[in-house]
Design a protein around this motif. Structure first.
Motif, mmCIF file in Angstrom:
data_model
loop_
_atom_site.group_PDB
_atom_site.id
_atom_site.type_symbol
_atom_site.label_atom_id
_atom_site.label_comp_id
_atom_site.label_asym_id
_atom_site.label_seq_id
_atom_site.Cartn_x
_atom_site.Cartn_y
_atom_site.Cartn_z
ATOM 1 N N PHE A 277 -7.087 -3.756 -12.771
ATOM 2 C CA PHE A 277 -6.562 -3.339 -11.483
ATOM 3 C C PHE A 277 -6.872 -4.407 -10.440
ATOM 4 O O PHE A 277 -7.965 -4.982 -10.432
ATOM 5 C CB PHE A 277 -7.194 -2.019 -11.050
ATOM 6 C CG PHE A 277 -6.631 -0.823 -11.755
ATOM 7 C CD1 PHE A 277 -5.482 -0.208 -11.291
ATOM 8 C CD2 PHE A 277 -7.245 -0.306 -12.886
ATOM 9 C CE1 PHE A 277 -4.953 0.907 -11.930
ATOM 10 C CE2 PHE A 277 -6.735 0.806 -13.537
ATOM 11 C CZ PHE A 277 -5.583 1.411 -13.055
ATOM 12 N N THR A 278 -5.917 -4.652 -9.567
ATOM 13 C CA THR A 278 -6.119 -5.626 -8.502
ATOM 14 C C THR A 278 -5.666 -5.042 -7.173
ATOM 15 O O THR A 278 -4.691 -4.284 -7.114
ATOM 16 C CB THR A 278 -5.324 -6.921 -8.758
ATOM 17 O OG1 THR A 278 -3.940 -6.600 -8.905
ATOM 18 C CG2 THR A 278 -5.824 -7.631 -10.008
ATOM 19 N N VAL A 279 -6.382 -5.390 -6.126
ATOM 20 C CA VAL A 279 -5.972 -5.086 -4.760
ATOM 21 C C VAL A 279 -5.250 -6.324 -4.258
ATOM 22 O O VAL A 279 -5.863 -7.376 -4.075
ATOM 23 C CB VAL A 279 -7.182 -4.757 -3.872
ATOM 24 C CG1 VAL A 279 -6.747 -4.491 -2.438
ATOM 25 C CG2 VAL A 279 -7.935 -3.557 -4.437
ATOM 26 N N ASP A 280 -3.936 -6.208 -4.055
ATOM 27 C CA ASP A 280 -3.118 -7.402 -3.857
ATOM 28 C C ASP A 280 -2.509 -7.494 -2.464
ATOM 29 O O ASP A 280 -1.532 -8.195 -2.256
ATOM 30 C CB ASP A 280 -2.015 -7.440 -4.922
ATOM 31 C CG ASP A 280 -1.387 -8.817 -5.060
ATOM 32 O OD1 ASP A 280 -2.082 -9.821 -4.793
ATOM 33 O OD2 ASP A 280 -0.207 -8.901 -5.410
ATOM 34 N N GLU A 286 0.065 2.409 -2.141
ATOM 35 C CA GLU A 286 0.689 1.949 -3.377
ATOM 36 C C GLU A 286 -0.329 1.307 -4.320
ATOM 37 O O GLU A 286 -0.020 1.075 -5.487
ATOM 38 C CB GLU A 286 1.807 0.956 -3.056
ATOM 39 C CG GLU A 286 2.977 1.583 -2.309
ATOM 40 C CD GLU A 286 4.084 0.592 -2.007
ATOM 41 O OE1 GLU A 286 4.033 -0.546 -2.549
ATOM 42 O OE2 GLU A 286 5.002 0.932 -1.239
ATOM 43 N N GLU A 287 -1.503 1.021 -3.816
ATOM 44 C CA GLU A 287 -2.564 0.428 -4.632
ATOM 45 C C GLU A 287 -3.771 1.348 -4.690
ATOM 46 O O GLU A 287 -4.904 0.907 -4.893
ATOM 47 C CB GLU A 287 -2.966 -0.935 -4.057
ATOM 48 C CG GLU A 287 -1.832 -1.956 -4.066
ATOM 49 C CD GLU A 287 -2.243 -3.306 -3.501
ATOM 50 O OE1 GLU A 287 -3.266 -3.372 -2.783
ATOM 51 O OE2 GLU A 287 -1.543 -4.293 -3.786
ATOM 52 N N ALA A 290 -6.338 1.103 -7.541
ATOM 53 C CA ALA A 290 -7.249 -0.044 -7.462
ATOM 54 C C ALA A 290 -8.347 0.201 -6.424
ATOM 55 O O ALA A 290 -9.515 -0.130 -6.638
ATOM 56 C CB ALA A 290 -6.474 -1.311 -7.121
ATOM 57 N N HIS A 291 -7.979 0.786 -5.291
ATOM 58 C CA HIS A 291 -8.978 1.066 -4.262
ATOM 59 C C HIS A 291 -9.987 2.105 -4.743
ATOM 60 O O HIS A 291 -11.186 1.997 -4.448
ATOM 61 C CB HIS A 291 -8.295 1.543 -2.982
ATOM 62 C CG HIS A 291 -7.598 0.446 -2.231
ATOM 63 N ND1 HIS A 291 -8.285 -0.486 -1.477
ATOM 64 C CD2 HIS A 291 -6.280 0.113 -2.135
ATOM 65 C CE1 HIS A 291 -7.420 -1.336 -0.932
ATOM 66 N NE2 HIS A 291 -6.204 -0.993 -1.323
ATOM 67 N N SER A 308 -9.089 -8.865 -5.809
ATOM 68 C CA SER A 308 -7.710 -9.184 -5.465
ATOM 69 C C SER A 308 -7.137 -10.124 -6.522
ATOM 70 O O SER A 308 -7.873 -10.775 -7.277
ATOM 71 C CB SER A 308 -7.643 -9.864 -4.095
ATOM 72 O OG SER A 308 -8.209 -11.168 -4.166
ATOM 73 N N ARG A 328 2.697 -8.183 -13.793
ATOM 74 C CA ARG A 328 2.244 -6.905 -13.244
ATOM 75 C C ARG A 328 2.717 -5.776 -14.160
ATOM 76 O O ARG A 328 3.843 -5.792 -14.649
ATOM 77 C CB ARG A 328 2.789 -6.682 -11.831
ATOM 78 C CG ARG A 328 2.412 -5.310 -11.269
ATOM 79 C CD ARG A 328 2.683 -5.178 -9.797
ATOM 80 N NE ARG A 328 2.520 -3.786 -9.378
ATOM 81 C CZ ARG A 328 2.084 -3.391 -8.195
ATOM 82 N NH1 ARG A 328 1.754 -4.291 -7.287
ATOM 83 N NH2 ARG A 328 1.976 -2.112 -7.906
ATOM 84 N N PRO A 333 -0.949 -1.060 -9.979
ATOM 85 C CA PRO A 333 -1.544 -2.290 -9.447
ATOM 86 C C PRO A 333 -2.446 -2.957 -10.482
ATOM 87 O O PRO A 333 -3.635 -3.207 -10.252
ATOM 88 C CB PRO A 333 -2.333 -1.784 -8.232
ATOM 89 C CG PRO A 333 -2.744 -0.402 -8.606
ATOM 90 C CD PRO A 333 -1.622 0.150 -9.444
#
Length: 355
Positions: A277-280, A286-287, A290-291, A308, A328, A333
């Motif tokens: 998972f990435t915070v992008d 929408e993420e 990940a958060h 990220s 992706r 995410p």
């Protein structure tokens, strides 16, 4: 950067959040009691259902009413039945059964770790002992038993990201680091019949990896390496090194150290693939997965978080690797980053575009 309108905080949204833990407890209880299995053959009233699951009739009636109120069940007069989708997802005999996710997402340690989030924030890291990065953290055995809802989609993306390269390797030797269930490495081995998998994790976790290898008919091509990824002899070189869902457990400097160590176990022309998972920088809603993973890493590790995509790429570069492609796993995410030692070759340019 595009600005997205934020939803308003309302009394109803606050109430929904305040009540969320009750809904979670309700789902956990109904699955553990076997309510959905008992209703698989058809509707029942509370008394008959209580006898079927071995529960107190009055107490179960209260639970059934709450389950109907939250959409887990349907009530028709005095009887309760499964709503659409429940037979597929909540009856244990279904191939799509998702009740096992309770052991991961509603584990006792996670509830306890989240109990005093403010204290974690004041300290700057986990209050747990041992924490999720240390031996003896039993949660990883449960995680390895089943994986998560996104495991198979992410594993398929990994296979697709490396397909063109893998077709040029006669007998791929694969290392799955911190493998847990080892489903990433096993999926690669399943689709590449000559591949040999080496699954690296702690001994208690590897028991589950062995079970998955046996179920998939890959036990004869799966070998286990017991130990810590930062210290255990890696027994290289490898054509492919997989680092899936592991880097978020560590801060960037430790991630770089691990990737640098693993890159040293690659053959020339090999591949190292990170998945996670990435915070992008997109809209937080929408993420959100990940958060929320970052939140879980905050309460369970000394310095981990969902990095990220830029940070993930920076770690790859700092480890002496060159990014080949990024994929992706829509709509999640989750990103699969494929890297190689040194300068990309002609084969690299055909592996896929970054997106």
């Amino acid at each position: 950067m595009t600005t997205h309108p934020a939803p308003a905080v309302t009394r109803q949204s606050l109430l929904d959040t305040l009540q969320a833990f009750k809904r979670t407890s309700l789902l956990r209880a109904t699955v553990e009691l076997g309510v959905f299995d008992a209703l698989a053959a058809g509707p029942l009233d509370p008394d008959r259902l209580a006898r079927a699951v071995g529960a107190d009739a009055r107490a179960l009636r209260v639970v059934l009413g709450a389950a109907a109120a939250t959409g887990l069940l349907v009530q028709d007069g005095t009887r309760f039945a499964l709503p659409p989708g429940a037979a597929e997802l909540l009856v244990s005999g279904s191939p799509q059964y998702a009740g096992h996710a309770l052991r991961i997402n509603v584990s006792d340690w996670e509830w306890e770790a989240m109990r005093d989030l403010a204290a974690v924030v004041r300290k700057g890291g986990t209050l747990l002992a041992p924490d999720a990065t240390e031996p003896g953290f039993s949660y990883w055995r449960d995680f390895a038993a089943d994986g998560t809802f996104v495991t198979r989609a992410a594993a398929a993306a990994l296979v697709e990201s490396t397909r063109a390269w893998a077709d040029t390797v006669p007998v791929p030797r694969v290392l799955d680091v911190g493998c847990g269930h080892a489903l990433f490495g096993l999926e690669f081995a399943r689709l590449h019949p000559t591949a040999v998998l080496h699954a690296l994790d702690r001994p208690d976790v590897l028991d589950q990896a062995r079970i998955h290898a046996e179920r998939m008919g890959l036990a004869d091509r799966t070998h286990c390496i017991e130990g810590d990824a930062f210290t255990v002899p890696l027994d290289g070189p490898y054509d492919l090194v997989i680092v899936a869902n592991l880097l978020p457990m560590f801060p960037e400097d430790q991630g770089v150290a691990l990737l640098r160590r693993l890159s040293g176990a690659l053959r020339p022309g090999g591949r190292l693939v990170t998945v996670g998972f990435t915070v992008d920088g997109g809209p937080p809603a929408e993420e959100h997965a990940a958060h929320l993973l970052s939140l879980l890493m905050l309460v369970s590790t000394p310095g981990g978080e969902a990095h990220s995509l830029d940070t993930s790429r920076r770690m790859v570069a700092a480890a002496g690797l060159t990014e080949v492609s990024t994929r992706r796993v829509d709509p999640l995410p989750v990103h699969v980053v494929t890297a190689a030692p040194g300068v990309p070759t002609a084969v690299d340019t055909q592996e896929g575009t970054k997106r």
